[in-house]
Design a protein around this motif. Structure first.
Motif, PDB file in Angstrom:
ATOM      1  N   ASP A  21      -6.512  11.933  -2.443  1.00  0.00           N
ATOM      2  CA  ASP A  21      -5.262  11.751  -3.161  1.00  0.00           C
ATOM      3  C   ASP A  21      -4.165  11.265  -2.224  1.00  0.00           C
ATOM      4  N   GLU A  22      -3.014  10.986  -2.800  1.00  0.00           N
ATOM      5  CA  GLU A  22      -1.931  10.384  -2.039  1.00  0.00           C
ATOM      6  C   GLU A  22      -1.378  11.270  -0.936  1.00  0.00           C
ATOM      7  N   ASP A  23      -1.667  12.552  -0.970  1.00  0.00           N
ATOM      8  CA  ASP A  23      -1.173  13.466   0.048  1.00  0.00           C
ATOM      9  C   ASP A  23      -2.083  13.529   1.277  1.00  0.00           C
ATOM     10  N   SER A  24      -3.222  12.846   1.224  1.00  0.00           N
ATOM     11  CA  SER A  24      -4.166  12.853   2.333  1.00  0.00           C
ATOM     12  C   SER A  24      -3.581  12.106   3.535  1.00  0.00           C
ATOM     13  N   ASP A  25      -3.972  12.527   4.729  1.00  0.00           N
ATOM     14  CA  ASP A  25      -3.543  11.814   5.935  1.00  0.00           C
ATOM     15  C   ASP A  25      -4.695  11.016   6.561  1.00  0.00           C
ATOM     16  N   GLU A  26      -5.760  10.826   5.780  1.00  0.00           N
ATOM     17  CA  GLU A  26      -6.908  10.053   6.256  1.00  0.00           C
ATOM     18  C   GLU A  26      -6.609   8.554   6.254  1.00  0.00           C
ATOM     19  N   VAL A  27      -7.246   7.824   7.159  1.00  0.00           N
ATOM     20  CA  VAL A  27      -7.200   6.366   7.142  1.00  0.00           C
ATOM     21  C   VAL A  27      -8.212   5.907   6.094  1.00  0.00           C
ATOM     22  N   VAL A  28      -7.807   4.957   5.256  1.00  0.00           N
ATOM     23  CA  VAL A  28      -8.661   4.528   4.152  1.00  0.00           C
ATOM     24  C   VAL A  28      -8.864   3.012   4.177  1.00  0.00           C
ATOM     25  N   ASP A  29      -9.954   2.589   3.549  1.00  0.00           N
ATOM     26  CA  ASP A  29     -10.257   1.159   3.451  1.00  0.00           C
ATOM     27  C   ASP A  29      -9.552   0.514   2.266  1.00  0.00           C
ATOM     28  N   VAL A  30      -9.336   1.293   1.210  1.00  0.00           N
ATOM     29  CA  VAL A  30      -8.740   0.773  -0.020  1.00  0.00           C
ATOM     30  C   VAL A  30      -7.775   1.806  -0.587  1.00  0.00           C
ATOM     31  N   VAL A  31      -6.650   1.326  -1.063  1.00  0.00           N
ATOM     32  CA  VAL A  31      -5.713   2.163  -1.804  1.00  0.00           C
ATOM     33  C   VAL A  31      -5.749   1.708  -3.256  1.00  0.00           C
ATOM     34  N   LEU A  32      -6.005   2.641  -4.159  1.00  0.00           N
ATOM     35  CA  LEU A  32      -5.876   2.391  -5.595  1.00  0.00           C
ATOM     36  C   LEU A  32      -4.516   2.910  -5.994  1.00  0.00           C
ATOM     37  N   LEU A  33      -3.660   2.018  -6.454  1.00  0.00           N
ATOM     38  CA  LEU A  33      -2.288   2.392  -6.752  1.00  0.00           C
ATOM     39  C   LEU A  33      -1.972   2.065  -8.200  1.00  0.00           C
ATOM     40  N   TRP A  34      -1.801   3.096  -9.011  1.00  0.00           N
ATOM     41  CA  TRP A  34      -1.382   2.905 -10.398  1.00  0.00           C
ATOM     42  C   TRP A  34       0.134   2.843 -10.420  1.00  0.00           C
ATOM     43  N   TYR A  35       0.682   1.772 -11.013  1.00  0.00           N
ATOM     44  CA  TYR A  35       2.128   1.574 -11.038  1.00  0.00           C
ATOM     45  C   TYR A  35       2.544   1.058 -12.404  1.00  0.00           C
ATOM     46  N   ARG A  36       3.637   1.617 -12.915  1.00  0.00           N
ATOM     47  CA  ARG A  36       4.197   1.183 -14.194  1.00  0.00           C
ATOM     48  C   ARG A  36       5.648   0.800 -13.990  1.00  0.00           C
ATOM     49  N   ASP A  37       6.139  -0.107 -14.827  1.00  0.00           N
ATOM     50  CA  ASP A  37       7.548  -0.454 -14.783  1.00  0.00           C
ATOM     51  C   ASP A  37       8.355   0.835 -14.915  1.00  0.00           C
ATOM     52  N   GLY A  38       9.277   1.051 -14.022  1.00  0.00           N
ATOM     53  CA  GLY A  38      10.086   2.262 -14.052  1.00  0.00           C
ATOM     54  C   GLY A  38       9.613   3.332 -13.080  1.00  0.00           C
ATOM     55  N   ASP A  39       8.528   3.071 -12.333  1.00  0.00           N
ATOM     56  CA  ASP A  39       8.013   4.054 -11.368  1.00  0.00           C
ATOM     57  C   ASP A  39       8.734   3.992 -10.024  1.00  0.00           C
ATOM     58  N   GLY A  40       9.870   3.349  -9.972  1.00  0.00           N
ATOM     59  CA  GLY A  40      10.595   3.210  -8.710  1.00  0.00           C
ATOM     60  C   GLY A  40      10.472   1.794  -8.184  1.00  0.00           C
ATOM     61  N   ASP A  41      11.039   1.564  -7.015  1.00  0.00           N
ATOM     62  CA  ASP A  41      11.029   0.233  -6.410  1.00  0.00           C
ATOM     63  C   ASP A  41       9.613  -0.106  -5.935  1.00  0.00           C
ATOM     64  N   LEU A  42       9.019  -1.139  -6.511  1.00  0.00           N
ATOM     65  CA  LEU A  42       7.628  -1.476  -6.199  1.00  0.00           C
ATOM     66  C   LEU A  42       7.448  -1.839  -4.735  1.00  0.00           C
ATOM     67  N   ALA A  43       8.392  -2.555  -4.143  1.00  0.00           N
ATOM     68  CA  ALA A  43       8.262  -2.910  -2.723  1.00  0.00           C
ATOM     69  C   ALA A  43       8.188  -1.646  -1.860  1.00  0.00           C
ATOM     70  N   ASP A  44       9.029  -0.672  -2.155  1.00  0.00           N
ATOM     71  CA  ASP A  44       9.001   0.589  -1.402  1.00  0.00           C
ATOM     72  C   ASP A  44       7.676   1.322  -1.596  1.00  0.00           C
ATOM     73  N   VAL A  45       7.175   1.315  -2.831  1.00  0.00           N
ATOM     74  CA  VAL A  45       5.901   1.964  -3.136  1.00  0.00           C
ATOM     75  C   VAL A  45       4.776   1.292  -2.345  1.00  0.00           C
ATOM     76  N   LEU A  46       4.798  -0.036  -2.286  1.00  0.00           N
ATOM     77  CA  LEU A  46       3.763  -0.770  -1.549  1.00  0.00           C
ATOM     78  C   LEU A  46       3.843  -0.500  -0.050  1.00  0.00           C
ATOM     79  N   VAL A  47       5.048  -0.452   0.499  1.00  0.00           N
ATOM     80  CA  VAL A  47       5.202  -0.151   1.926  1.00  0.00           C
ATOM     81  C   VAL A  47       4.605   1.220   2.224  1.00  0.00           C
TER      82      VAL A  47
END
Length: 112
Positions: A21-47
């Motif tokens: 889950d998103e709270d993990s501190d593991e290094v990962v090969d792929v991030v699955l990111l569910w995002y909807r309009d209104g979930d905050g600033d998308l650029a910040d979420v991607l960073v």
């Protein structure tokens, strides 16, 4: 809370690995990111999503399909990806309600 659990299970079955889950501190090969309009600033979420990625890792950004509630315009995805230092390489349909954009880090111009 509002992710496609069937897709998560299919991915785990195909890879033989548990998703973290998103709270993990593991290094990962792929991030699955569910995002909807209104979930905050998308650029910040991607960073934030870039932080746990391995050097060759990438992000699958899952957004509601056109016509669905909280749809995200492709131009918004492209702009946010660019701000976050990512490039979109492909887009696909994932289930009845979701689209997925594959985002990768920009390659450097090479060694001099």
């Amino acid at each position: 809370d509002d992710v496609n659990e069937e897709l998560r299970e299919l991915i785990q079955d195909a890879t033989g690995a548990q998703l973290v889950d998103e709270d993990s501190d593991e290094v990962v090969d792929v991030v699955l990111l569910w995002y909807r309009d209104g979930d905050g600033d998308l650029a910040d979420v991607l960073v934030d999503a870039i932080a746990p990625l391995a050097d060759s890792g990438f992000i699958w950004l899952l957004t509601p399909k056109r016509g669905r509630e909280d749809y995200v315009e492709p131009s918004d995805i492209s702009e946010a990806a660019s701000i976050a230092g990512l490039s979109q390489t492909s887009i696909t349909t994932v289930g009845a309600d979701w689209s997925a954009a594959r985002l990768v880090g920009r390659k450097s111009g090479g060694k001099k």
